[in-house]
Design an enzyme around this catalytic site. Structure first.
Site, PDB file in Angstrom:
ATOM      1  N   GLU A  39      -5.973   8.686  -2.129  1.00  0.00           N
ATOM      2  CA  GLU A  39      -7.082   7.780  -1.788  1.00  0.00           C
ATOM      3  C   GLU A  39      -7.589   8.011  -0.366  1.00  0.00           C
ATOM      4  OE1 GLU A  39      -6.831   3.695  -2.872  1.00  0.00           O
ATOM      5  OE2 GLU A  39      -6.124   4.110  -4.895  1.00  0.00           O
ATOM      6  N   HIS A  78       0.616   0.003  -0.431  1.00  0.00           N
ATOM      7  CA  HIS A  78       1.697   0.764  -1.061  1.00  0.00           C
ATOM      8  C   HIS A  78       2.806   1.016  -0.046  1.00  0.00           C
ATOM      9  CE1 HIS A  78      -0.213   2.407  -4.903  1.00  0.00           C
ATOM     10  NE2 HIS A  78      -1.190   1.728  -4.329  1.00  0.00           N
TER      11      HIS A  78
END
Length: 675
Positions: free
Chosen positions: A380, A659
């Site tokens: 990402e 995350h």
């Protein structure tokens, strides 16, 4: 294959691309700011609730209409730029390869005449890391409760650099239950000194070793304050760094002349010449059976560059902090008498020298990326400006980068328009020989707007004594994210295996005049697979053949993780809570089972409420683990073997992403001995 060092093959196309983006960017930026003002983060909501008339709230009310007005004005220019930009994407390179020289190109040799890239017969160890950093355009990142993408990109790179470039410190504890060390015990260990091990021989740079003055547990350095030869209980004769002939090692029977042991060879506190009778041998540096400290020296610092002088100072400061954080200002441990977050704390597994059984390796929750990190896969990394900031920070530690991976517009994947690239970035400390990118053609919904795919790379690890290249294969990917689309993810995993086999065949052609084939040391897969090994909804992916070709260190079997395995997906509602606002505090929360239930996303079931907070019902596993590092034992050289040395769940990116990062250190042994 060719490594693309420029987005386009000609300077004219690069100029046209830059010109077209200059027309598009004002509209893109204004649209991003307009949407961002309408999607506040939980932190901004909290501030506004405390003061509804705050400057921030008033600024949004004024800025939003202004953004909308300017957006309408810039729209015609953006349309003109788009008409030039979109066709150019058919000629765009699938990735950008950048290389920054970290030291002099002059090859140096060690005392045995080997170059830094020589493959040593006993093998090496390599450290891999993976993290989803959520560097989307700011308006999209806010849907994950994250803001300020540009700042997060620079800070992410800085933290990774500081973590990977620090000295590696580990403390092994033999006790099966106790994972803390008292202040007195640790102070005695500090008096005894540290056992130094160097991992520099595992890297392409020149090996650096620090000569030790001897193996005496009281005299680790020549100027040790305890070393008074006339009073030393071990060396009464003035011998500085060796035991007497009658006492070859602590813990063995010795003769009557041994000042440490009794005649019977038993160790009693009253016999210890260092401690008073009231002090037990558990705290004695002469009896270090219960605790072992290992320090690996850091890599030589990269050659300084003007733009990284400040960052280098920060890295050195972090390295010093990692060594001094053991003690407080008074020379003792912090008041909680537990090991600081600056260290890696392990229960030492039985038979640690033999890492062949289940869990025969270290596993930890760490506040830092592993020292001497060799390969890093990020997902990402979508926003172009943020990617540039991240690259500049990572290049301070990693010489080789593959970024801007993927396709835009209609080229390369399917008929669906791609607004974003794949978001994959690979950083390496070893030279990259080949790279290939493939886009998954079956994306659905909003996930199809990004060219998610898989990046295959081949890196050179060294050269054998037979002039064969020793290489490794690294696969980086990010699978389909929409829940319930298990079939889509399984199709993508099928393609990953198929494309990977083709890439290895295509790059296995013998090189050089001798036509020698490459020796393969490892084959590793890293990335965000967007399914976990505990959710009942992910059974199809859990049973995929991927796990027959590659091993997951955290997995017991389909649907069951090892007890120590930790979820990597954080509950976005709590990202700004004070309890997890820093790497250290997040580490402490993750080490506590009840704390994990508050801040990790858990596998869903019909009996579970949607809100993570205050949940009292039983939960399966330790959270949704969707970030993976897998390794294969297939296709390696005959008699070569790979073993896990350690696996880490990393909290260093706390507050920057939703995350947890993961890391794995892989040991490659050849079965040969050092000549």
């Amino acid at each position: 294959m060719v490594l693309y060092t420029s987005p386009y093959s000609s300077a004219l196309l690069c100029f046209l691309d830059g010109l077209s983006w200059a027309f598009i960017f004002p509209c893109y930026w204004l649209l991003d700011r307009l949407l961002a003002s309408c999607v506040p983060t939980s932190l901004e909501k909290r501030r506004r609730s405390r003061d509804p008339c705050s400057f921030l709230a008033l600024g949004v009310l004024v800025a939003a209409p202004l953004y909308l007005l300017l957006l309408l004005v810039s729209l015609p220019f953006a349309l003109l730029g788009f008409l030039v930009w979109a066709p150019l994407q058919s000629a765009r390179s699938p990735y950008l390869y950048t290389h920054h020289c970290m030291q002099s190109d002059k090859q140096r040799v060690d005392e045995q005449g080997r170059t830094p890239t020589d493959w040593r017969p006993q093998g090496r160890s390599f450290c891999f890391g993976s993290a989803n950093v959520c560097l989307l355009p700011d308006s999209l990142a806010r849907f994950n409760n994250l803001a300020d993408t540009q700042r997060r990109a620079a800070e992410t790179g800085r933290r990774i650099h500081n973590g990977a470039s620090r000295p590696q410190i580990k403390i092994y504890i033999d006790s099966p239950t106790n994972t803390s060390i008292s202040a007195a015990s640790f102070s005695s260990l500090a008096t005894a000194g540290f056992r130094r091990t160097s991992s520099l021989d595992q890297r392409p740079e020149t090996e650096v070793t620090e000569p030790m003055t001897g193996d005496c547990p009281l005299h680790p350095v020549p100027d040790c304050s305890l070393h008074l030869t006339s009073e030393c209980p071990i060396h009464p004769s003035g011998s500085q760094m060796t035991f007497s002939n009658d006492c070859s090692s602590v813990g063995q029977e010795s003769g009557p002349d041994c000042p440490i042991h009794s005649v019977t060879g038993q160790q009693n506190s009253s016999d210890c010449p260092v401690h008073p009778s009231s002090t037990g041998i558990a705290d004695c540096p002469l009896h270090p059976s219960s605790v072992q400290i290992s320090i690996s020296a850091p890599e030589p610092a990269p050659a300084p560059r003007p733009e990284s002088d400040i960052g280098s100072l920060e890295s050195r400061t972090a390295s010093r902090e990692s060594l001094t954080r053991f003690h407080g200002n008074d020379g003792t441990l912090p008041s909680n008498n537990t090991l600081s977050h600056r260290t890696s704390v392990f229960k030492r597994p039985s038979g640690r020298k033999r890492r062949h059984g289940d869990d025969g390796f270290d596993h930890e929750i760490s506040a830092f990326f592993p020292a001497n990190l060799d390969f890093l896969c990020l997902q990402e990394v979508f926003e172009e400006r943020a990617a540039g900031r991240l690259r500049r920070q990572l290049h301070r530690y990693f010489p080789y980068l593959l970024s801007d991976v993927g396709r835009y517009a209609w080229k390369g994947c399917c008929s669906q328009f791609k607004f974003l690239n794949s978001g994959i970035l690979l950083a390496s400390r070893y030279p990259i020989l080949d790279a290939h990118y493939e886009c998954y053609p079956n994306g659905r919904g909003e996930d199809a707007l990004a060219s998610k795919g898989v990046l295959f790379t081949k890196v050179q690890l060294g050269t054998s004594h037979q002039d064969q290249r020793v290489v490794g294969f690294i696969t980086c990917t990010h699978l389909h994210a929409i829940e319930g689309d298990a079939v889509v993810r399984c199709e993508q995993l099928d393609l990953l295996l198929e494309w990977g086999a083709e890439f290895r065949r295509a790059t296995s052609t013998p090189m050089g005049d001798k036509g020698l084939e490459d020796q393969v040391a490892f084959d590793v897969v890293l990335g965000d697979l967007n399914f976990d090994n505990c959710s009942s909804e992910d059974k199809l992916e859990q049973q995929h053949t991927l796990f027959t070709h590659y091993k997951d260190p955290c997995r017991l079997g389909s649907g069951e993780d090892k007890p120590w395995a930790l979820g990597t997906l954080l509950d976005t509602d709590g990202l700004y809570d004070e309890e997890i606002s820093s790497p250290e505090s997040l580490q402490k929360v993750m080490e506590n089972e009840e704390g994990r239930k508050e801040y990790l996303v858990y596998p869903k079931s019909k009996n579970q409420c949607h809100n993570q907070k205050g949940r009292k019902i039983p939960l399966k596993g330790n959270g949704r683990r969707i970030d993976y590092i897998l390794y294969s034992e297939e296709g390696l050289q005959t008699d070569w073997k790979v073993d896990i040395e350690e696996f880490s769940f990393i909290t260093q990116l706390a507050g920057l992403t939703d995350h947890l990062a993961v890391a794995m250190r892989l040991a490659v042994s050849t079965g040969e001995e050092e000549p």
